[in-house]
Design an enzyme around this catalytic site. Structure first.
Site, PDB file in Angstrom:
ATOM      1  N   ASN A 169       2.120   3.395  10.720  1.00  0.00           N
ATOM      2  CA  ASN A 169       1.418   3.903  11.913  1.00  0.00           C
ATOM      3  C   ASN A 169       1.832   3.050  13.101  1.00  0.00           C
ATOM      4  OD1 ASN A 169      -0.302   1.839  10.365  1.00  0.00           O
ATOM      5  ND2 ASN A 169      -1.212   1.788  12.410  1.00  0.00           N
TER       6      ASN A 169
ATOM      7  N   HIS B 264      -6.593   4.217   7.042  1.00  0.00           N
ATOM      8  CA  HIS B 264      -5.928   3.865   5.780  1.00  0.00           C
ATOM      9  C   HIS B 264      -5.200   5.063   5.157  1.00  0.00           C
ATOM     10  CE1 HIS B 264      -5.082   1.338   2.363  1.00  0.00           C
ATOM     11  NE2 HIS B 264      -5.753   2.100   1.527  1.00  0.00           N
TER      12      HIS B 264
ATOM     13  N   MET C 202      -1.996  -6.797   6.952  1.00  0.00           N
ATOM     14  CA  MET C 202      -3.035  -7.649   6.348  1.00  0.00           C
ATOM     15  C   MET C 202      -2.578  -8.311   5.046  1.00  0.00           C
ATOM     16  SD  MET C 202      -6.172  -5.005   6.951  1.00  0.00           S
ATOM     17  CE  MET C 202      -6.328  -4.072   8.486  1.00  0.00           C
ATOM     18  N   SER C 203      -1.266  -8.493   4.893  1.00  0.00           N
ATOM     19  CA  SER C 203      -0.794  -9.042   3.608  1.00  0.00           C
ATOM     20  C   SER C 203       0.465  -9.888   3.776  1.00  0.00           C
ATOM     21  CB  SER C 203      -0.503  -7.889   2.637  1.00  0.00           C
ATOM     22  OG  SER C 203       0.646  -7.188   3.040  1.00  0.00           O
TER      23      SER C 203
ATOM     24  N   SER D 223       0.835  -1.208   0.000  1.00  0.00           N
ATOM     25  CA  SER D 223       0.000   0.000   0.000  1.00  0.00           C
ATOM     26  C   SER D 223       0.864   1.251   0.000  1.00  0.00           C
ATOM     27  CB  SER D 223      -0.863   0.057   1.261  1.00  0.00           C
ATOM     28  OG  SER D 223      -1.727  -1.025   1.307  1.00  0.00           O
TER      29      SER D 223
ATOM     30  N   HIS E 274      -5.768  -9.262  -1.129  1.00  0.00           N
ATOM     31  CA  HIS E 274      -5.843  -9.500   0.312  1.00  0.00           C
ATOM     32  C   HIS E 274      -7.045 -10.371   0.636  1.00  0.00           C
ATOM     33  CE1 HIS E 274      -4.086  -5.497  -0.460  1.00  0.00           C
ATOM     34  NE2 HIS E 274      -3.322  -5.714   0.587  1.00  0.00           N
TER      35      HIS E 274
ATOM     36  N   ALA F 126       2.826  -2.176   4.014  1.00  0.00           N
ATOM     37  CA  ALA F 126       2.697  -1.162   5.060  1.00  0.00           C
ATOM     38  C   ALA F 126       2.226  -1.906   6.302  1.00  0.00           C
ATOM     39  CB  ALA F 126       1.682  -0.119   4.638  1.00  0.00           C
TER      40      ALA F 126
ATOM     41  N   HIS G 258      -3.679   0.877  -4.600  1.00  0.00           N
ATOM     42  CA  HIS G 258      -3.105  -0.257  -5.342  1.00  0.00           C
ATOM     43  C   HIS G 258      -3.522  -0.114  -6.801  1.00  0.00           C
ATOM     44  CE1 HIS G 258      -1.801  -3.121  -2.079  1.00  0.00           C
ATOM     45  NE2 HIS G 258      -2.476  -2.241  -1.374  1.00  0.00           N
TER      46      HIS G 258
ATOM     47  N   TYR H  17      -9.095  -9.826   2.943  1.00  0.00           N
ATOM     48  CA  TYR H  17     -10.265  -9.013   3.302  1.00  0.00           C
ATOM     49  C   TYR H  17     -11.040  -8.514   2.092  1.00  0.00           C
ATOM     50  CZ  TYR H  17      -7.226  -4.975   2.405  1.00  0.00           C
ATOM     51  OH  TYR H  17      -6.380  -4.071   1.813  1.00  0.00           O
ATOM     52  N   GLU H  18     -10.449  -8.650   0.896  1.00  0.00           N
ATOM     53  CA  GLU H  18     -11.206  -8.281  -0.303  1.00  0.00           C
ATOM     54  C   GLU H  18     -12.210  -9.383  -0.656  1.00  0.00           C
ATOM     55  OE1 GLU H  18      -8.638  -6.147  -3.437  1.00  0.00           O
ATOM     56  OE2 GLU H  18      -7.187  -7.165  -2.149  1.00  0.00           O
TER      57      GLU H  18
HETATM   58  N1  HPA Z   1      -2.966  -2.852  11.365  1.00  0.00           N
HETATM   59  C1  HPA Z   1      -3.182  -3.731  10.384  1.00  0.00           C
HETATM   60  N2  HPA Z   1      -2.750  -3.544   9.162  1.00  0.00           N
HETATM   61  C2  HPA Z   1      -2.055  -2.435   8.901  1.00  0.00           C
HETATM   62  C3  HPA Z   1      -1.796  -1.483   9.867  1.00  0.00           C
HETATM   63  C4  HPA Z   1      -2.285  -1.705  11.183  1.00  0.00           C
HETATM   64  O1  HPA Z   1      -2.097  -0.907  12.108  1.00  0.00           O
HETATM   65  N3  HPA Z   1      -1.069  -0.493   9.287  1.00  0.00           N
HETATM   66  C5  HPA Z   1      -0.896  -0.874   7.987  1.00  0.00           C
HETATM   67  N4  HPA Z   1      -1.499  -2.039   7.752  1.00  0.00           N
END
Ligand code: HPA
Length: 289
Positions: A242, A256, A218-219, A32, A85, A115, A63, A87-88
Protein backbone atom coordinates in the site's frame (compact mmCIF):
# COMPACT_ATOMS: atom_id res chain seq x y z
CA UNK A 1 26.72 -14.39 30.59
CA UNK A 2 23.22 -14.09 31.94
CA UNK A 3 20.77 -14.23 29.05
CA UNK A 4 17.48 -15.52 30.42
CA UNK A 5 16.60 -17.13 27.06
CA UNK A 6 19.97 -18.87 26.66
CA UNK A 7 18.80 -22.42 27.47
CA UNK A 8 15.67 -21.88 25.43
CA UNK A 9 17.48 -21.24 22.13
CA UNK A 10 19.45 -24.46 22.48
CA UNK A 11 16.44 -26.51 23.58
CA UNK A 12 14.43 -25.35 20.55
CA UNK A 13 17.30 -26.07 18.16
CA UNK A 14 18.01 -29.48 19.73
CA UNK A 15 14.33 -30.46 19.55
CA UNK A 16 14.12 -29.49 15.87
CA UNK A 17 17.40 -31.19 14.97
CA UNK A 18 16.20 -34.38 16.65
CA UNK A 19 13.02 -34.36 14.54
CA UNK A 20 14.52 -33.69 11.12
CA UNK A 21 17.64 -34.76 9.29
CA UNK A 22 17.58 -31.51 7.30
CA UNK A 23 20.57 -29.27 8.19
CA UNK A 24 19.64 -25.87 6.78
CA UNK A 25 22.22 -23.29 5.76
CA UNK A 26 19.59 -20.88 4.45
CA UNK A 27 16.80 -19.36 6.54
CA UNK A 28 13.81 -17.68 4.93
CA UNK A 29 11.32 -15.48 6.79
CA UNK A 30 7.96 -15.00 5.06
CA UNK A 31 6.14 -11.72 5.58
CA UNK A 32 2.38 -11.01 5.68
CA UNK A 33 0.64 -12.64 2.73
CA UNK A 34 3.95 -14.11 1.53
CA UNK A 35 3.78 -17.48 3.28
CA UNK A 36 3.43 -19.16 -0.13
CA UNK A 37 7.21 -19.00 -0.38
CA UNK A 38 7.40 -22.00 1.95
CA UNK A 39 5.40 -24.08 -0.52
CA UNK A 40 8.21 -24.01 -3.07
CA UNK A 41 10.45 -26.05 -0.78
CA UNK A 42 10.78 -29.70 -1.73
CA UNK A 43 10.75 -32.68 0.65
CA UNK A 44 8.98 -30.49 3.19
CA UNK A 45 8.85 -31.21 6.89
CA UNK A 46 6.56 -28.95 8.89
CA UNK A 47 6.57 -28.08 12.59
CA UNK A 48 3.83 -25.95 14.10
CA UNK A 49 5.20 -23.21 16.36
CA UNK A 50 2.86 -24.51 19.06
CA UNK A 51 4.78 -27.81 19.10
CA UNK A 52 8.32 -26.37 19.20
CA UNK A 53 9.63 -25.90 22.74
CA UNK A 54 9.89 -22.21 23.70
CA UNK A 55 8.65 -20.92 20.36
CA UNK A 56 6.24 -17.99 20.52
CA UNK A 57 2.90 -18.30 18.69
CA UNK A 58 1.91 -16.31 15.63
CA UNK A 59 -1.28 -14.38 16.38
CA UNK A 60 -1.66 -12.47 13.12
CA UNK A 61 -4.07 -13.29 10.32
CA UNK A 62 -2.08 -14.17 7.18
CA UNK A 63 0.73 -15.84 9.18
CA UNK A 64 0.45 -19.65 9.29
CA UNK A 65 2.66 -20.14 12.35
CA UNK A 66 4.91 -22.96 11.30
CA UNK A 67 8.51 -23.75 10.50
CA UNK A 68 9.03 -25.54 7.21
CA UNK A 69 12.24 -27.45 6.43
CA UNK A 70 13.05 -28.58 2.92
CA UNK A 71 15.27 -28.08 -0.08
CA UNK A 72 15.23 -25.31 -2.63
CA UNK A 73 17.44 -25.60 -5.70
CA UNK A 74 19.21 -28.42 -3.87
CA UNK A 75 19.97 -26.33 -0.79
CA UNK A 76 18.72 -27.20 2.67
CA UNK A 77 16.45 -24.39 3.89
CA UNK A 78 14.28 -23.56 6.85
CA UNK A 79 11.38 -21.23 6.32
CA UNK A 80 9.36 -19.31 8.91
CA UNK A 81 5.78 -19.19 7.72
CA UNK A 82 4.72 -16.40 10.02
CA UNK A 83 6.88 -14.22 12.24
CA UNK A 84 6.53 -12.39 15.55
CA UNK A 85 5.97 -8.70 15.99
CA UNK A 86 6.36 -6.23 18.81
CA UNK A 87 2.71 -5.27 18.50
CA UNK A 88 1.63 -8.79 19.42
CA UNK A 89 3.01 -8.01 22.85
CA UNK A 90 6.15 -10.14 22.67
CA UNK A 91 9.31 -8.89 24.28
CA UNK A 92 11.71 -7.83 21.55
CA UNK A 93 14.01 -10.77 22.41
CA UNK A 94 11.17 -13.14 21.53
CA UNK A 95 10.61 -11.35 18.22
CA UNK A 96 14.22 -12.16 17.30
CA UNK A 97 14.25 -15.57 19.05
CA UNK A 98 13.99 -17.73 15.91
CA UNK A 99 17.08 -16.06 14.41
CA UNK A 100 19.25 -17.44 17.20
CA UNK A 101 17.64 -20.85 16.77
CA UNK A 102 18.52 -20.56 13.05
CA UNK A 103 22.12 -19.85 14.03
CA UNK A 104 22.32 -22.86 16.33
CA UNK A 105 20.95 -25.06 13.53
CA UNK A 106 23.75 -23.95 11.20
CA UNK A 107 22.05 -21.26 9.10
CA UNK A 108 24.52 -18.88 7.42
CA UNK A 109 22.27 -16.72 5.25
CA UNK A 110 18.81 -15.35 6.06
CA UNK A 111 16.46 -14.04 3.40
CA UNK A 112 13.55 -12.01 4.77
CA UNK A 113 10.44 -10.66 3.19
CA UNK A 114 7.82 -8.31 4.54
CA UNK A 115 4.88 -6.22 3.43
CA UNK A 116 5.47 -2.48 3.67
CA UNK A 117 3.77 0.82 3.00
CA UNK A 118 5.61 3.08 0.57
CA UNK A 119 6.68 6.63 1.35
CA UNK A 120 8.64 7.09 -1.86
CA UNK A 121 6.25 8.51 -4.45
CA UNK A 122 8.01 6.61 -7.24
CA UNK A 123 6.96 3.26 -5.76
CA UNK A 124 3.72 1.58 -6.81
CA UNK A 125 1.63 -1.01 -5.02
CA UNK A 126 3.03 -4.43 -5.95
CA UNK A 127 6.61 -3.15 -6.35
CA UNK A 128 9.45 -4.82 -4.49
CA UNK A 129 12.09 -2.94 -2.52
CA UNK A 130 15.43 -4.57 -1.79
CA UNK A 131 16.28 -3.15 1.64
CA UNK A 132 19.64 -1.43 1.72
CA UNK A 133 19.38 0.03 5.22
CA UNK A 134 16.93 0.57 8.04
CA UNK A 135 15.78 3.04 10.64
CA UNK A 136 14.90 1.32 13.93
CA UNK A 137 12.38 3.81 15.25
CA UNK A 138 11.68 1.87 18.49
CA UNK A 139 15.46 1.43 18.77
CA UNK A 140 15.83 5.09 19.70
CA UNK A 141 14.07 4.14 22.92
CA UNK A 142 16.35 1.10 23.41
CA UNK A 143 13.85 -1.36 21.98
CA UNK A 144 16.49 -3.66 20.53
CA UNK A 145 16.82 -7.44 20.87
CA UNK A 146 20.38 -7.07 22.15
CA UNK A 147 19.39 -5.02 25.19
CA UNK A 148 20.36 -6.81 28.39
CA UNK A 149 23.49 -8.80 29.18
CA UNK A 150 25.34 -9.61 25.99
CA UNK A 151 25.15 -13.25 24.96
CA UNK A 152 28.80 -13.77 23.95
CA UNK A 153 27.96 -17.13 22.42
CA UNK A 154 26.28 -15.30 19.54
CA UNK A 155 28.25 -12.11 19.11
CA UNK A 156 29.87 -8.97 20.45
CA UNK A 157 28.38 -6.36 22.78
CA UNK A 158 28.34 -3.56 20.21
CA UNK A 159 27.81 -5.02 16.74
CA UNK A 160 28.25 -2.86 13.65
CA UNK A 161 25.08 -2.18 11.66
CA UNK A 162 26.51 -0.15 8.78
CA UNK A 163 26.78 -3.37 6.78
CA UNK A 164 23.51 -4.91 8.01
CA UNK A 165 22.17 -5.65 4.53
CA UNK A 166 24.91 -7.60 2.81
CA UNK A 167 26.31 -5.76 -0.19
CA UNK A 168 27.23 -8.91 -2.12
CA UNK A 169 23.77 -10.38 -1.61
CA UNK A 170 22.15 -7.16 -2.79
CA UNK A 171 24.38 -7.19 -5.86
CA UNK A 172 23.37 -10.78 -6.55
CA UNK A 173 19.69 -9.83 -6.08
CA UNK A 174 20.04 -7.07 -8.68
CA UNK A 175 21.67 -9.49 -11.12
CA UNK A 176 18.81 -11.95 -10.67
CA UNK A 177 16.25 -9.15 -11.03
CA UNK A 178 17.83 -8.13 -14.35
CA UNK A 179 17.95 -11.71 -15.57
CA UNK A 180 14.30 -12.32 -14.73
CA UNK A 181 13.38 -8.99 -16.32
CA UNK A 182 11.84 -7.72 -13.07
CA UNK A 183 13.62 -4.37 -13.23
CA UNK A 184 10.38 -2.46 -13.83
CA UNK A 185 9.04 -3.18 -10.37
CA UNK A 186 12.13 -3.60 -8.18
CA UNK A 187 13.83 -0.76 -6.28
CA UNK A 188 16.41 -0.48 -3.54
CA UNK A 189 15.66 1.66 -0.50
CA UNK A 190 15.53 2.32 3.22
CA UNK A 191 12.98 0.58 5.48
CA UNK A 192 11.73 2.17 8.68
CA UNK A 193 10.40 0.04 11.54
CA UNK A 194 7.46 1.40 13.48
CA UNK A 195 6.04 -0.40 16.50
CA UNK A 196 2.40 -0.58 15.36
CA UNK A 197 -0.22 -1.97 15.55
CA UNK A 198 -1.92 1.30 14.63
CA UNK A 199 -0.87 2.54 11.23
CA UNK A 200 1.02 5.82 11.14
CA UNK A 201 -0.54 9.24 11.07
CA UNK A 202 -0.01 11.54 8.12
CA UNK A 203 2.40 13.68 10.17
CA UNK A 204 4.38 10.59 11.16
CA UNK A 205 4.62 9.45 7.52
CA UNK A 206 5.86 12.85 6.45
CA UNK A 207 8.43 12.91 9.24
CA UNK A 208 9.72 9.41 8.46
CA UNK A 209 9.99 10.27 4.77
CA UNK A 210 12.04 13.35 5.65
CA UNK A 211 14.31 11.16 7.75
CA UNK A 212 15.22 9.22 4.62
CA UNK A 213 12.98 6.15 4.55
CA UNK A 214 11.37 4.85 1.35
CA UNK A 215 8.98 2.40 3.00
CA UNK A 216 7.78 1.49 6.47
CA UNK A 217 6.44 -1.51 8.30
CA UNK A 218 6.19 -3.36 11.60
CA UNK A 219 8.76 -6.15 11.26
CA UNK A 220 12.18 -7.39 10.07
CA UNK A 221 14.55 -4.89 11.69
CA UNK A 222 14.90 -6.66 15.05
CA UNK A 223 15.42 -9.99 13.31
CA UNK A 224 18.11 -8.40 11.15
CA UNK A 225 19.89 -7.06 14.24
CA UNK A 226 19.94 -10.54 15.81
CA UNK A 227 21.09 -12.09 12.52
CA UNK A 228 23.99 -9.68 12.17
CA UNK A 229 24.93 -9.96 15.82
CA UNK A 230 25.22 -13.72 15.32
CA UNK A 231 27.43 -13.32 12.24
CA UNK A 232 24.91 -14.52 9.68
CA UNK A 233 24.41 -12.43 6.56
CA UNK A 234 21.07 -11.19 5.38
CA UNK A 235 19.07 -9.98 2.46
CA UNK A 236 15.64 -8.43 3.02
CA UNK A 237 12.93 -7.43 0.59
CA UNK A 238 9.71 -5.49 1.06
CA UNK A 239 6.65 -6.01 -1.04
CA UNK A 240 4.90 -2.66 -1.30
CA UNK A 241 1.37 -3.53 -0.25
CA UNK A 242 0.00 0.00 0.00
CA UNK A 243 1.04 3.60 -0.23
CA UNK A 244 1.35 5.31 3.11
CA UNK A 245 -1.04 8.24 3.32
CA UNK A 246 0.99 11.46 3.10
CA UNK A 247 -1.63 13.95 2.10
CA UNK A 248 -4.46 15.49 4.16
CA UNK A 249 -6.72 15.60 1.06
CA UNK A 250 -6.43 11.84 0.48
CA UNK A 251 -9.40 9.56 1.18
CA UNK A 252 -7.14 6.45 1.29
CA UNK A 253 -6.92 4.44 4.51
CA UNK A 254 -4.25 1.84 5.28
CA UNK A 255 -5.74 -1.57 6.15
CA UNK A 256 -4.51 -5.10 6.73
CA UNK A 257 -6.72 -6.69 4.04
CA UNK A 258 -5.01 -4.63 1.34
CA UNK A 259 -1.65 -5.75 2.73
CA UNK A 260 -2.60 -9.43 2.42
CA UNK A 261 -4.15 -9.06 -1.04
CA UNK A 262 -1.08 -7.49 -2.62
CA UNK A 263 1.02 -10.30 -1.18
CA UNK A 264 -1.10 -12.81 -3.08
CA UNK A 265 -0.81 -10.98 -6.39
CA UNK A 266 2.98 -10.73 -6.46
CA UNK A 267 3.69 -14.13 -4.89
CA UNK A 268 4.74 -15.89 -8.08
CA UNK A 269 7.41 -13.35 -8.99
CA UNK A 270 8.72 -13.08 -5.46
CA UNK A 271 8.97 -16.86 -5.23
CA UNK A 272 10.90 -16.93 -8.49
CA UNK A 273 13.22 -14.20 -7.25
CA UNK A 274 13.91 -15.94 -3.92
CA UNK A 275 14.37 -19.40 -5.40
CA UNK A 276 16.74 -18.17 -8.13
CA UNK A 277 18.71 -16.29 -5.49
CA UNK A 278 18.98 -19.31 -3.22
CA UNK A 279 20.27 -21.33 -6.17
CA UNK A 280 23.08 -18.80 -6.63
CA UNK A 281 24.11 -18.23 -3.03
CA UNK A 282 27.41 -20.08 -3.28
CA UNK A 283 28.49 -17.58 -5.92
CA UNK A 284 28.33 -14.89 -3.32
CA UNK A 285 30.90 -14.90 -0.54
CA UNK A 286 30.99 -12.45 2.28
CA UNK A 287 34.44 -11.47 3.39
CA UNK A 288 33.15 -10.38 6.79
CA UNK A 289 32.01 -13.88 7.74
N1 HPA B 1 2.42 0.92 7.64
C1 HPA B 1 2.99 0.10 8.53
N2 HPA B 1 3.15 -1.18 8.31
C2 HPA B 1 2.74 -1.68 7.14
C3 HPA B 1 2.15 -0.89 6.17
C4 HPA B 1 1.98 0.50 6.44
O1 HPA B 1 1.46 1.28 5.63
N3 HPA B 1 1.86 -1.68 5.11
C5 HPA B 1 2.30 -2.93 5.45
N4 HPA B 1 2.82 -2.93 6.68
Amino acid sequence: MDDKFDDEYQASADWLMSKTSCRPTVGIVCGSGLGGLAKILEERQIFKYADIPNFPQSTVQGHAGQLVFGTLKGKACVCMQGRFHLYEGYPVQKVAFPMRVFKLMGVETVIMTNAAGSLNQDYKVGDVMIIKDHINMPGFAAVNPLVGPNNDRFGVRFPCMSDAYDRELRKLAHEVVAELDFGDFVHEGVYCLIGGPSFETIAECRMIRQLGADALGMSTVHEVIAVRHAGMRCLAMSLISNRAVMDYESEAKANHEEVLETGCQRTAQLEQLVSTLVGRLELCHNKSL
